[in-house]
Scaffold this motif. Structure first.
Motif, PDB file in Angstrom:
ATOM      1  N   GLU A  18       0.804  -1.217   0.000  1.00  0.00           N
ATOM      2  CA  GLU A  18       0.000   0.000   0.000  1.00  0.00           C
ATOM      3  C   GLU A  18       0.839   1.269   0.000  1.00  0.00           C
ATOM      4  O   GLU A  18       0.353   2.325  -0.401  1.00  0.00           O
ATOM      5  N   SER A  19       2.075   1.175   0.479  1.00  0.00           N
ATOM      6  CA  SER A  19       2.888   2.383   0.584  1.00  0.00           C
ATOM      7  C   SER A  19       4.375   2.035   0.518  1.00  0.00           C
ATOM      8  O   SER A  19       4.767   0.869   0.669  1.00  0.00           O
ATOM      9  N   LYS A  20       5.159   3.047   0.316  1.00  0.00           N
ATOM     10  CA  LYS A  20       6.617   2.907   0.319  1.00  0.00           C
ATOM     11  C   LYS A  20       7.093   2.424   1.688  1.00  0.00           C
ATOM     12  O   LYS A  20       7.954   1.547   1.783  1.00  0.00           O
ATOM     13  N   ASN A  21       6.500   2.957   2.740  1.00  0.00           N
ATOM     14  CA  ASN A  21       6.848   2.561   4.097  1.00  0.00           C
ATOM     15  C   ASN A  21       6.584   1.074   4.321  1.00  0.00           C
ATOM     16  O   ASN A  21       7.422   0.362   4.865  1.00  0.00           O
ATOM     17  N   GLU A  22       5.422   0.611   3.908  1.00  0.00           N
ATOM     18  CA  GLU A  22       5.074  -0.805   4.063  1.00  0.00           C
ATOM     19  C   GLU A  22       6.045  -1.693   3.283  1.00  0.00           C
ATOM     20  O   GLU A  22       6.488  -2.738   3.776  1.00  0.00           O
ATOM     21  N   LEU A  23       6.394  -1.286   2.080  1.00  0.00           N
ATOM     22  CA  LEU A  23       7.334  -2.038   1.258  1.00  0.00           C
ATOM     23  C   LEU A  23       8.703  -2.103   1.928  1.00  0.00           C
ATOM     24  O   LEU A  23       9.321  -3.164   2.018  1.00  0.00           O
ATOM     25  N   TYR A  24       9.182  -0.979   2.420  1.00  0.00           N
ATOM     26  CA  TYR A  24      10.501  -0.936   3.053  1.00  0.00           C
ATOM     27  C   TYR A  24      10.520  -1.797   4.318  1.00  0.00           C
ATOM     28  O   TYR A  24      11.468  -2.539   4.562  1.00  0.00           O
ATOM     29  N   ARG A  25       9.456  -1.738   5.099  1.00  0.00           N
ATOM     30  CA  ARG A  25       9.374  -2.578   6.299  1.00  0.00           C
ATOM     31  C   ARG A  25       9.370  -4.064   5.922  1.00  0.00           C
ATOM     32  O   ARG A  25       9.974  -4.882   6.609  1.00  0.00           O
ATOM     33  N   ALA A  26       8.704  -4.411   4.843  1.00  0.00           N
ATOM     34  CA  ALA A  26       8.691  -5.809   4.386  1.00  0.00           C
ATOM     35  C   ALA A  26      10.094  -6.256   3.978  1.00  0.00           C
ATOM     36  O   ALA A  26      10.498  -7.393   4.260  1.00  0.00           O
ATOM     37  N   LEU A  36      12.976  -4.998   5.133  1.00  0.00           N
ATOM     38  CA  LEU A  36      13.786  -5.113   6.348  1.00  0.00           C
ATOM     39  C   LEU A  36      13.408  -6.357   7.142  1.00  0.00           C
ATOM     40  O   LEU A  36      14.285  -7.058   7.665  1.00  0.00           O
ATOM     41  N   ASP A  37      12.122  -6.657   7.205  1.00  0.00           N
ATOM     42  CA  ASP A  37      11.672  -7.860   7.899  1.00  0.00           C
ATOM     43  C   ASP A  37      12.237  -9.104   7.218  1.00  0.00           C
ATOM     44  O   ASP A  37      12.707 -10.032   7.873  1.00  0.00           O
ATOM     45  N   ARG A  38      12.213  -9.118   5.905  1.00  0.00           N
ATOM     46  CA  ARG A  38      12.759 -10.236   5.129  1.00  0.00           C
ATOM     47  C   ARG A  38      14.257 -10.377   5.378  1.00  0.00           C
ATOM     48  O   ARG A  38      14.759 -11.484   5.580  1.00  0.00           O
ATOM     49  N   ALA A  39      14.985  -9.267   5.393  1.00  0.00           N
ATOM     50  CA  ALA A  39      16.427  -9.311   5.638  1.00  0.00           C
ATOM     51  C   ALA A  39      16.727  -9.811   7.053  1.00  0.00           C
ATOM     52  O   ALA A  39      17.636 -10.621   7.253  1.00  0.00           O
ATOM     53  N   CYS A  40      15.953  -9.348   8.038  1.00  0.00           N
ATOM     54  CA  CYS A  40      16.126  -9.812   9.433  1.00  0.00           C
ATOM     55  C   CYS A  40      15.863 -11.310   9.545  1.00  0.00           C
ATOM     56  O   CYS A  40      16.616 -12.034  10.199  1.00  0.00           O
ATOM     57  N   THR A  41      14.808 -11.768   8.918  1.00  0.00           N
ATOM     58  CA  THR A  41      14.451 -13.185   8.966  1.00  0.00           C
ATOM     59  C   THR A  41      15.541 -14.035   8.334  1.00  0.00           C
ATOM     60  O   THR A  41      15.960 -15.051   8.910  1.00  0.00           O
ATOM     61  N   LEU A  93      21.133  -2.719   3.826  1.00  0.00           N
ATOM     62  CA  LEU A  93      19.920  -1.989   4.214  1.00  0.00           C
ATOM     63  C   LEU A  93      19.720  -2.032   5.719  1.00  0.00           C
ATOM     64  O   LEU A  93      19.396  -1.017   6.332  1.00  0.00           O
ATOM     65  N   LEU A  94      19.936  -3.184   6.315  1.00  0.00           N
ATOM     66  CA  LEU A  94      19.755  -3.302   7.762  1.00  0.00           C
ATOM     67  C   LEU A  94      20.773  -2.477   8.538  1.00  0.00           C
ATOM     68  O   LEU A  94      20.416  -1.702   9.410  1.00  0.00           O
TER      69      LEU A  94
END
Length: 189
Positions: free
Chosen positions: A53-61, A63-68, A100-101
């Protein structure tokens, strides 16, 4: 305009996350638009909005993927002789996600929470593992904090310089860590 190949939703999402990771890693969060991400992915902005829905949501996804991915490759159970090699391998497999992280998100207050948890846990693991060698609490805290910083910056420097000699990169980073530990324990001898 080129015809876009239809993909399953999960496959398309992974494609977008990969493209967005590359785009954000090369330009940073502020300088990367959703149009840039769509172009990198070879899709329209409409398709992008179907997934995020947004750039913020995409970026959080991202970062979450990189953390995982990082957590899957580097055990959070404690420090062992395999920790640094696993970290180097993880960074080598996903260099943009690692950057990125630890380079970009760490500097962006809105996204720093992704790095802060990992940093806090890693420093505490270092503190526990170094406590026997460094009994002075002040120097122990210094060494725990610095070993984390040296490790992350060592891996990023390794990535930035073309990943030279991957077979010995972890060993070289470990040598730098030994220097920190020796400096912290120096006054204890």
């Amino acid at each position: 305009m080129e015809t876009v190949r239809r993909m399953r939703r999960a496959e398309r999402r992974e494609q977008i996350l990969g493209a967005a990771t590359r785009a954000f890693a090369s330009r940073g969060y502020a300088a990367t638009s959703l149009d840039d991400v769509a172009a990198e992915a070879g899709i329209s902005r409409v398709i992008l909005y179907r997934h995020f829905e947004s750039k913020n949501e995409l970026y959080r996804a991202i970062l979450d993927r990189a953390c995982t991915r990082l957590a899957e490759r580097v055990s959070s159970a404690g420090y062992s002789g395999e920790t640094i090699p696993a970290l180097v391998r993880a960074a080598g497999e996903d260099p943009d996600g690692f950057r990125l992280l630890f380079r970009y998100a760490a500097r962006e207050p809105e996204f720093r929470d992704f790095v802060d948890v990992f940093t806090t846990e890693s420093i505490e693991i270092a503190r526990v593992n170094l406590a026997e060698r460094i009994p002075d609490p002040a120097w122990l805290g210094w060494a725990a904090q610095l070993t984390f910083a040296v490790t992350i910056e060592g891996v990023i420097a390794w990535l930035d310089n073309g990943r030279p000699d991957p077979e010995t990169a972890a060993e070289r980073i470990s040598l730098a860590l030994r220097g920190v530990i020796e400096a912290a324990s120096h006054s204890q001898e």
